[in-house]
Motif scaffolding. Structure first.
Motif, PDB file in Angstrom:
ATOM      1  N   UNK A 193      16.872   0.591   3.843  1.00 30.23           N
ATOM      2  CA  UNK A 193      17.725  -0.562   3.596  1.00 30.23           C
ATOM      3  C   UNK A 193      18.897  -0.222   2.682  1.00 30.23           C
ATOM      4  N   UNK A 194      18.653   0.677   1.704  1.00 28.92           N
ATOM      5  CA  UNK A 194      19.694   1.005   0.733  1.00 28.92           C
ATOM      6  C   UNK A 194      20.092   2.479   0.766  1.00 28.92           C
ATOM      7  N   UNK A 195      19.138   3.362   0.994  1.00 27.81           N
ATOM      8  CA  UNK A 195      19.401   4.796   0.902  1.00 27.81           C
ATOM      9  C   UNK A 195      18.926   5.517   2.157  1.00 27.81           C
ATOM     10  N   UNK A 196      19.262   6.811   2.206  1.00 31.52           N
ATOM     11  CA  UNK A 196      18.771   7.691   3.262  1.00 31.52           C
ATOM     12  C   UNK A 196      17.668   8.555   2.666  1.00 31.52           C
ATOM     13  N   UNK A 197      16.514   8.571   3.317  1.00 34.67           N
ATOM     14  CA  UNK A 197      15.367   9.332   2.830  1.00 34.67           C
ATOM     15  C   UNK A 197      15.163  10.545   3.745  1.00 34.67           C
ATOM     16  N   UNK A 198      14.962  11.704   3.115  1.00 33.37           N
ATOM     17  CA  UNK A 198      14.889  12.968   3.855  1.00 33.37           C
ATOM     18  C   UNK A 198      13.449  13.469   3.913  1.00 33.37           C
ATOM     19  N   UNK A 199      13.098  13.995   5.097  1.00 28.68           N
ATOM     20  CA  UNK A 199      11.729  14.457   5.314  1.00 28.68           C
ATOM     21  C   UNK A 199      11.731  15.784   6.071  1.00 28.68           C
ATOM     22  N   UNK A 200      10.746  16.623   5.745  1.00 28.53           N
ATOM     23  CA  UNK A 200      10.399  17.755   6.593  1.00 28.53           C
ATOM     24  C   UNK A 200       9.381  17.245   7.602  1.00 28.53           C
ATOM     25  N   UNK A 201       9.534  17.643   8.854  1.00 30.78           N
ATOM     26  CA  UNK A 201       8.579  17.188   9.866  1.00 30.78           C
ATOM     27  C   UNK A 201       8.412  18.246  10.935  1.00 30.78           C
ATOM     28  N   UNK A 202       7.296  18.197  11.620  1.00 30.35           N
ATOM     29  CA  UNK A 202       6.978  19.176  12.664  1.00 30.35           C
ATOM     30  C   UNK A 202       7.698  18.804  13.954  1.00 30.35           C
ATOM     31  N   UNK A 203       8.081  19.818  14.726  1.00 32.83           N
ATOM     32  CA  UNK A 203       8.757  19.573  15.998  1.00 32.83           C
ATOM     33  C   UNK A 203       7.794  19.141  17.091  1.00 32.83           C
ATOM     34  N   UNK A 204       6.496  19.366  16.881  1.00 35.51           N
ATOM     35  CA  UNK A 204       5.505  18.966  17.880  1.00 35.51           C
ATOM     36  C   UNK A 204       5.066  17.524  17.622  1.00 35.51           C
ATOM     37  N   UNK A 205       4.025  17.099  18.333  1.00 34.88           N
ATOM     38  CA  UNK A 205       3.549  15.730  18.217  1.00 34.88           C
ATOM     39  C   UNK A 205       2.356  15.598  17.279  1.00 34.88           C
ATOM     40  N   UNK A 206       2.156  16.590  16.412  1.00 34.53           N
ATOM     41  CA  UNK A 206       0.995  16.536  15.524  1.00 34.53           C
ATOM     42  C   UNK A 206       1.156  15.487  14.429  1.00 34.53           C
ATOM     43  N   UNK A 207       2.394  15.059  14.150  1.00 37.49           N
ATOM     44  CA  UNK A 207       2.623  13.990  13.204  1.00 37.49           C
ATOM     45  C   UNK A 207       2.856  14.411  11.773  1.00 37.49           C
ATOM     46  N   UNK A 208       2.981  15.739  11.509  1.00 37.42           N
ATOM     47  CA  UNK A 208       3.208  16.179  10.119  1.00 37.42           C
ATOM     48  C   UNK A 208       4.578  15.685   9.644  1.00 37.42           C
ATOM     49  N   UNK A 209       4.603  15.115   8.420  1.00 35.50           N
ATOM     50  CA  UNK A 209       5.838  14.574   7.861  1.00 35.50           C
ATOM     51  C   UNK A 209       5.663  14.482   6.352  1.00 35.50           C
ATOM     52  N   UNK A 210       6.632  15.035   5.594  1.00 37.66           N
ATOM     53  CA  UNK A 210       6.508  15.033   4.140  1.00 37.66           C
ATOM     54  C   UNK A 210       7.891  14.951   3.510  1.00 37.66           C
ATOM     55  N   UNK A 211       7.957  14.274   2.375  1.00 38.63           N
ATOM     56  CA  UNK A 211       9.224  14.110   1.674  1.00 38.63           C
ATOM     57  C   UNK A 211       9.826  15.463   1.321  1.00 38.63           C
ATOM     58  N   UNK A 212      11.120  15.657   1.649  1.00 41.59           N
ATOM     59  CA  UNK A 212      11.764  16.950   1.391  1.00 41.59           C
ATOM     60  C   UNK A 212      11.896  17.217  -0.102  1.00 41.59           C
ATOM     61  N   UNK A 213      12.129  16.189  -0.898  1.00 42.38           N
ATOM     62  CA  UNK A 213      12.285  16.389  -2.344  1.00 42.38           C
ATOM     63  C   UNK A 213      10.990  16.904  -2.964  1.00 42.38           C
ATOM     64  N   UNK A 214       9.842  16.389  -2.520  1.00 39.13           N
ATOM     65  CA  UNK A 214       8.560  16.839  -3.059  1.00 39.13           C
ATOM     66  C   UNK A 214       8.253  18.263  -2.625  1.00 39.13           C
ATOM     67  N   UNK A 215       8.565  18.582  -1.367  1.00 38.67           N
ATOM     68  CA  UNK A 215       8.321  19.948  -0.871  1.00 38.67           C
ATOM     69  C   UNK A 215       9.221  20.943  -1.596  1.00 38.67           C
ATOM     70  N   UNK A 216      10.500  20.586  -1.765  1.00 34.64           N
ATOM     71  CA  UNK A 216      11.427  21.483  -2.468  1.00 34.64           C
ATOM     72  C   UNK A 216      10.993  21.703  -3.917  1.00 34.64           C
ATOM     73  N   UNK A 217      10.535  20.633  -4.563  1.00 28.76           N
ATOM     74  CA  UNK A 217      10.091  20.743  -5.952  1.00 28.76           C
ATOM     75  C   UNK A 217       8.855  21.619  -6.063  1.00 28.76           C
ATOM     76  N   UNK A 218       7.928  21.471  -5.128  1.00 26.34           N
ATOM     77  CA  UNK A 218       6.722  22.300  -5.139  1.00 26.34           C
ATOM     78  C   UNK A 218       7.075  23.772  -4.951  1.00 26.34           C
ATOM     79  N   UNK A 219       8.076  24.043  -4.097  1.00 28.16           N
ATOM     80  CA  UNK A 219       8.499  25.422  -3.879  1.00 28.16           C
ATOM     81  C   UNK A 219       9.153  26.000  -5.146  1.00 28.16           C
ATOM     82  N   UNK A 220       9.975  25.186  -5.804  1.00 32.92           N
ATOM     83  CA  UNK A 220      10.610  25.629  -7.048  1.00 32.92           C
ATOM     84  C   UNK A 220       9.569  25.919  -8.124  1.00 32.92           C
ATOM     85  N   UNK A 221       8.552  25.066  -8.233  1.00 32.82           N
ATOM     86  CA  UNK A 221       7.495  25.286  -9.224  1.00 32.82           C
ATOM     87  C   UNK A 221       6.713  26.556  -8.924  1.00 32.82           C
ATOM     88  N   UNK A 222       6.562  26.840  -7.646  1.00 34.28           N
ATOM     89  CA  UNK A 222       5.850  28.072  -7.270  1.00 34.28           C
ATOM     90  C   UNK A 222       6.673  29.300  -7.634  1.00 34.28           C
TER      91      UNK A 222
END
Length: 245
Positions: A193-222
């Motif tokens: 409604x107000x913003x654009x939300x970004x997600x990483x998602x799988x190209x197949x139909x398995x349904x994997x979907x996760x917030x890009x900001x959380x994934x990027x932060x986890x990678x930086x912490x690693x």
């Protein structure tokens, strides 16, 4: 309608125009098919070509610049296998000439008209075939076939150093694999409604979907867990920038 026989005449009057329309449609279909077998490109010309007409009224298809040169450049770039197909389309759209949509571009680079062939669909007892076209070809057959191999993913072993241009929100796109099905992870934005939300998602139909900001932060912490000497840090930075430039 008080006379019963008149109902039969009414049925004939109603059916005759429909039969005539069906006959005209069938004649048009056979005419287009015959023209295709003769090597003529029917309908609106594809990107890089233009419909023209001679002084005596005969229609033909010719190359159109700068779109034709842009399309040839795109074929050569795709054949190298260094960049994703849509990235090449975006670069081509930045050049001088008409823009082309993603769907039209994917349809175009798979069209044999660019190397001087016309595909004739199968019909009844006739098999599908490729015929020599009358218009000037844009690419060679070998280049066209190489592009099709790249699109089908058959040259991955030959291009291990392929570069991926990622948006700021998806720096890991192209490097991640799905934990559920093992497929490639892509990324996209979803408008709320107000913003654009970004997600990483799988190209197949398995349904994997996760917030890009959380994934990027986890990678930086690693990455913070690893500490290297300043000389190694400088070398690693050069390697990363070289592959992502």
């Amino acid at each position: 309608m008080s006379i019963p026989e008149n109902k039969m005449m009414l049925a004939i009057y109603l059916a005759a125009p429909e039969v005539e329309n069906d006959r005209r449609a069938l004649n048009t279909f056979y005419g287009i098919r015959r023209a295709q077998k003769e090597g003529r490109l029917m309908g609106t010309a594809s990107y890089g070509y233009i419909n023209k007409c001679t002084e005596d009224g005969r229609k033909y298809v010719a190359l159109k610049e700068p779109e034709a040169s842009n399309m040839l450049w795109a074929f050569n770039e795709i054949a190298k296998g260094q960049y994703a197909t849509n990235q090449i389309r975006l670069k081509m759209n930045a050049m001088e000439g008409a823009k082309i949509s993603r769907t039209s571009f994917y349809r175009a680079i798979k069209n044999p008209i660019y190397y001087g062939k016309i595909f004739v669909k199968a019909y009844k007892d006739e098999e599908a075939c490729l015929v020599e076209a009358l218009h000037e070809s844009l690419t060679s057959e070998s280049l066209f076939n190489k592009v099709q191999m790249v699109l089908n993913g058959k040259t991955l072993a030959e291009r291990p150093k392929g570069k991926i241009i990622a948006a700021n929100e998806f720096p890991l796109r192209g490097f991640l694999k799905c934990s559920r099905c093992g497929g490639h992870i892509s990324g996209s934005g979803s408008r709320g409604k107000k913003n654009v939300y970004y997600y990483y998602h799988c190209n197949s139909k398995c349904g994997y979907r996760h917030s890009s900001s959380k994934v990027n932060l986890a990678f930086e912490n690693e990455l913070l867990k690893y500490q290297y000497h300043d000389g190694i840090n400088k070398l690693l930075k050069e390697v990363i920038l070289t592959n992502l430039a």
